[in-house]
Design an enzyme around this catalytic site. Structure first.
Site, PDB file in Angstrom:
ATOM      1  N   GLU A   1       4.826 -34.209   1.571  1.00  0.00           N
ATOM      2  CA  GLU A   1       5.867 -34.883   1.811  1.00  0.00           C
ATOM      3  C   GLU A   1       5.739 -36.454   1.784  1.00  0.00           C
ATOM      4  O   GLU A   1       6.381 -37.215   2.535  1.00  0.00           O
ATOM      5  CB  GLU A   1       6.822 -34.622   3.231  1.00  0.00           C
ATOM      6  CG  GLU A   1       7.000 -32.881   2.857  1.00  0.00           C
ATOM      7  CD  GLU A   1       7.924 -32.430   4.026  1.00  0.00           C
ATOM      8  OE1 GLU A   1       8.939 -33.432   4.327  1.00  0.00           O
ATOM      9  OE2 GLU A   1       7.985 -31.338   4.386  1.00  0.00           O
TER      10      GLU A   1
ATOM     11  N   ILE B   1       3.755 -24.563  -2.661  1.00  0.00           N
ATOM     12  CA  ILE B   1       5.277 -24.360  -2.126  1.00  0.00           C
ATOM     13  C   ILE B   1       5.148 -23.718  -0.781  1.00  0.00           C
ATOM     14  O   ILE B   1       4.648 -22.557  -0.972  1.00  0.00           O
ATOM     15  CB  ILE B   1       5.947 -23.713  -3.183  1.00  0.00           C
ATOM     16  CG1 ILE B   1       5.796 -24.745  -4.812  1.00  0.00           C
ATOM     17  CG2 ILE B   1       7.371 -23.701  -2.782  1.00  0.00           C
ATOM     18  CD1 ILE B   1       6.204 -25.991  -4.449  1.00  0.00           C
TER      19      ILE B   1
ATOM     20  N   LEU C   1       9.263 -28.491  -5.555  1.00  0.00           N
ATOM     21  CA  LEU C   1       9.367 -29.884  -6.296  1.00  0.00           C
ATOM     22  C   LEU C   1       7.902 -30.200  -6.941  1.00  0.00           C
ATOM     23  O   LEU C   1       7.747 -30.324  -8.024  1.00  0.00           O
ATOM     24  CB  LEU C   1       9.598 -30.848  -5.313  1.00  0.00           C
ATOM     25  CG  LEU C   1       9.771 -32.495  -5.749  1.00  0.00           C
ATOM     26  CD1 LEU C   1      10.542 -32.588  -6.777  1.00  0.00           C
ATOM     27  CD2 LEU C   1       9.704 -33.438  -4.714  1.00  0.00           C
ATOM     28  N   THR C   2       6.999 -30.033  -6.178  1.00  0.00           N
ATOM     29  CA  THR C   2       5.482 -30.427  -6.506  1.00  0.00           C
ATOM     30  C   THR C   2       5.048 -29.521  -7.369  1.00  0.00           C
ATOM     31  O   THR C   2       5.247 -28.114  -7.652  1.00  0.00           O
ATOM     32  CB  THR C   2       4.538 -30.233  -5.365  1.00  0.00           C
ATOM     33  OG1 THR C   2       5.064 -31.174  -4.217  1.00  0.00           O
ATOM     34  CG2 THR C   2       3.274 -30.849  -5.755  1.00  0.00           C
TER      35      THR C   2
ATOM     36  N   GLY D   1     -16.211 -31.215  23.474  1.00  0.00           N
ATOM     37  CA  GLY D   1     -17.765 -31.145  23.028  1.00  0.00           C
ATOM     38  C   GLY D   1     -17.988 -29.693  22.098  1.00  0.00           C
ATOM     39  O   GLY D   1     -17.082 -29.499  21.317  1.00  0.00           O
TER      40      GLY D   1
ATOM     41  N   GLN E   1     -13.862 -34.036  20.732  1.00  0.00           N
ATOM     42  CA  GLN E   1     -15.021 -34.711  21.221  1.00  0.00           C
ATOM     43  C   GLN E   1     -14.972 -34.626  22.689  1.00  0.00           C
ATOM     44  O   GLN E   1     -15.810 -34.329  23.487  1.00  0.00           O
ATOM     45  CB  GLN E   1     -14.717 -36.198  20.913  1.00  0.00           C
ATOM     46  CG  GLN E   1     -15.902 -37.373  21.378  1.00  0.00           C
ATOM     47  CD  GLN E   1     -17.143 -36.912  20.054  1.00  0.00           C
ATOM     48  OE1 GLN E   1     -16.662 -36.359  19.254  1.00  0.00           O
ATOM     49  NE2 GLN E   1     -18.300 -37.248  20.490  1.00  0.00           N
TER      50      GLN E   1
ATOM     51  N   THR F   1       2.050 -38.975   0.769  1.00  0.00           N
ATOM     52  CA  THR F   1       0.795 -39.222   1.251  1.00  0.00           C
ATOM     53  C   THR F   1       1.197 -40.501   2.425  1.00  0.00           C
ATOM     54  O   THR F   1       2.018 -41.201   2.270  1.00  0.00           O
ATOM     55  CB  THR F   1      -0.217 -39.550   0.319  1.00  0.00           C
ATOM     56  OG1 THR F   1       0.445 -40.812  -0.349  1.00  0.00           O
ATOM     57  CG2 THR F   1      -0.231 -38.394  -0.470  1.00  0.00           C
TER      58      THR F   1
END
Length: 390
Positions: free
Chosen positions: A363, A157, A125-126, A339, A336, A365
């Site tokens: 899919e 893709i 698609l994109t 560390g 975090q 944003t």
């Protein structure tokens, strides 16, 4: 909502977790470091029935409900988002589209092979210049005697280099915009189909990602999925299914972050005590747990609606928005907790962060999800340009 799993759903969740621990996790770091798509693992996902799980047994699937599907995707996502991508693309985007929109001949030709993992598919698609505006594709399909000739380019893709069949979306009449879109089942061995691997990705390094070019690719009339004008509906229905699986996979990332952080905090000692005894470390872990559980409940809500055959687009967008953003936040918090150790791949949390980041992009944003939610709340479609006098 019924919060009680059936015996079958509990067994599916246990099986998926055991498979992920046994078959996926031992491969993850090496595949990630090498940027290697694991075709053997993809086959194993098919053998155990995780590809095309919601597809009817008649066509090679397992006829599972969407809650069961989410439980599978969550566990695969906990282990490795690259493997989860295979499940999501194959099951939701490719198999789901063929089952919903395909002819009986198309279903019987492709679905058994796709569900078993014998063949892989991709969702084209994109494009380089077209992402969220799916109605404005530049790929063209020209009608010729007995079929169509397709020209264009696709970008980002997943599985485009390893697929045997591509769902290619093309415009048949630019003046009709979304009403001119069509979707074609294109064998990737077709003359003129070329795929090139995209390198240098931040995350999903063990997931195949391609740029595809289509140069006078010829397909017969029987290759069209549905009718002319159905392409937009095929794409939107597929993305609705895909967003659900992405959300479920991100619940898995949150779960992995919790597991890794609790284990590390219990073992790591500072000032002669485990860091798990520090209030601010517990706060980080507690925040992760809340995000994980809330994301999971939103996924289950959307899944229950799908299982009842009720509209779930908005609920799926809510689940996708919250789960993907939560996965990024949980991964950041997990680093975090770890560390400096969290900054290297001796532990999975740095990969969780790299892999989670893209889920807020593809899919749809996070911003697109907010517009879908806002449109439902206000009745105003902010995706359309303002009209004079409005």
């Amino acid at each position: 909502m019924n919060f009680t799993f059936t015996d079958e759903q509990r067994l599916i969740a246990e099986t998926a977790r055991e498979f992920a621990d046994r078959e996926i996790i031992p491969r993850v770091r090496d595949n990630d470091r090498a940027g290697r798509f694991d075709r053997e693992l993809a086959s194993k996902l098919g053998e155990i029935g995780f590809l095309g799980a919601p597809v009817s047994e008649e066509y090679g699937g397992r006829s599972l409900d969407y809650i069961s599907y989410a439980l599978i995707v969550e566990q695969v996502g906990r282990a490795d988002s690259s493997a989860r991508t295979v499940v999501s693309v194959q099951s939701s985007l490719v198999c789901g589209s063929i089952e919903q929109w395909g002819s009986e001949e198309q279903k019987r030709e492709w679905l058994p092979r796709l569900c078993s993992g014998e063949a892989l598919g991709c969702f084209g698609l994109t494009e380089p210049d077209t992402g969220s505006d799916a109605a404005n594709l530049r790929t063209r399909a020209k009608k010729v005697d007995g079929g169509w000739v397709i020209n264009g380019n696709k970008m980002w893709i997943s599985m485009g280099n390893v697929a045997e069949v591509a769902l290619v979306f093309a415009q048949t009449d630019p003046d009709k915009r979304h009403k001119g879109l069509a979707c074609f089942l294109v064998p990737t061995a077709s003359e003129g189909y070329r795929a090139q691997e995209i390198h240098g990705k931040l995350g999903l390094r063990a997931s195949d990602t391609a740029e595809i070019s289509l140069d006078d690719v010829e397909v017969p009339d029987s290759a069209m999925l549905g009718e002319i004008g159905d392409g937009f509906k095929v794409a939107m229905s597929a993305l609705d299914k895909g967003r659900y699986s992405v959300a479920a996979g991100c619940v898995g990332i949150c779960e992995g972050c919790v597991d890794a952080s609790v284990s590390y905090a219990q073992e790591r000692r500072q000032f002669d005590v485990p860091i798990a005894s520090f209030q601010l470390v517990q706060e980080l872990i507690a925040d992760m747990i809340v995000k994980r559980d809330a994301a999971r409940m939103l996924v289950f809500r959307a899944g229950e609606l799908k299982d009842r055959g009720q509209p779930s687009t908005v609920e799926t967008s809510i689940a996708k928005l919250f789960a993907t953003e939560s996965a990024v936040e949980c991964a950041n918090a997990a680093i975090q907790v770890h560390g400096g150790s969290g900054y290297v791949d001796d532990y999975p949390v740095e990969r969780y962060l790299r892999d989670a980041r893209v889920t807020t992009l593809y899919e749809g944003t996070s911003q697109i999800q907010k517009l879908i939610i806002g449109r439902d709340a206000t009745g105003i479609n902010a995706l359309l340009p303002p009209q004079p006098g409005a």
